[in-house]
Design a protein around this motif. Structure first.
Motif, PDB file in Angstrom:
ATOM      1  N   GLU A 160     -76.594 -35.514  23.818  1.00 42.19           N
ATOM      2  CA  GLU A 160     -76.420 -36.848  24.374  1.00 42.19           C
ATOM      3  C   GLU A 160     -77.166 -36.874  25.697  1.00 42.19           C
TER       4      GLU A 160
ATOM      5  N   ASP B  11     -80.947 -42.325  28.191  1.00 40.95           N
ATOM      6  CA  ASP B  11     -81.169 -42.786  26.827  1.00 40.95           C
ATOM      7  C   ASP B  11     -82.115 -43.980  26.812  1.00 40.95           C
ATOM      8  N   LEU B  12     -83.069 -43.954  25.906  1.00 40.77           N
ATOM      9  CA  LEU B  12     -84.063 -45.015  25.693  1.00 40.77           C
ATOM     10  C   LEU B  12     -85.079 -45.156  26.818  1.00 40.77           C
ATOM     11  N   HIS B  13     -85.126 -44.216  27.747  1.00 44.17           N
ATOM     12  CA  HIS B  13     -86.125 -44.259  28.817  1.00 44.17           C
ATOM     13  C   HIS B  13     -87.250 -43.272  28.513  1.00 44.17           C
ATOM     14  N   THR B  14     -88.469 -43.689  28.759  1.00 41.48           N
ATOM     15  CA  THR B  14     -89.610 -42.783  28.668  1.00 41.48           C
ATOM     16  C   THR B  14     -89.628 -41.919  29.928  1.00 41.48           C
TER      17      THR B  14
END
Length: 93
Positions: free
Chosen positions: A8, A13-16
């Protein structure tokens, strides 16, 4: 906590990589300092955490003496094995 072989990543999360550098520069610096294996993002877990969970799962199955075949699919196994599930590399601090 997610499945057995997936970390996790919490607030990341969802970030480059560029997005993390832009939005969470302190966290990017901390990850750079600790290394990918030991970095635990806020609200997430490190690959060391996942490694411990996998070792616990493997140990539990090894202790079972019921002669049943078990097949466990874990999508992070190759990465953890490569990065040190048995003997993690020491990060430079």
């Amino acid at each position: 906590m997610s499945g057995s072989g997936t970390a996790e990543i919490g607030i990341l999360d969802l970030h480059t990589t560029a997005g993390v550098l832009g939005r969470f520069p302190e966290e990017a610096a901390r990850r750079n300092r600790l290394g990918k294996f030991y970095h635990r993002p806020p609200g997430g877990e490190s690959w060391a955490d996942v490694s411990l969970r996998l070792r616990s799962l493997i140990t539990r199955y090894k202790r079972a003496a019921d002669n049943h075949l078990r097949l466990v699919g874990i999508n992070a196994t190759e990465m953890l094995h490569r990065d040190g599930i048995r003997r993690p590399r020491q990060s430079k601090m």
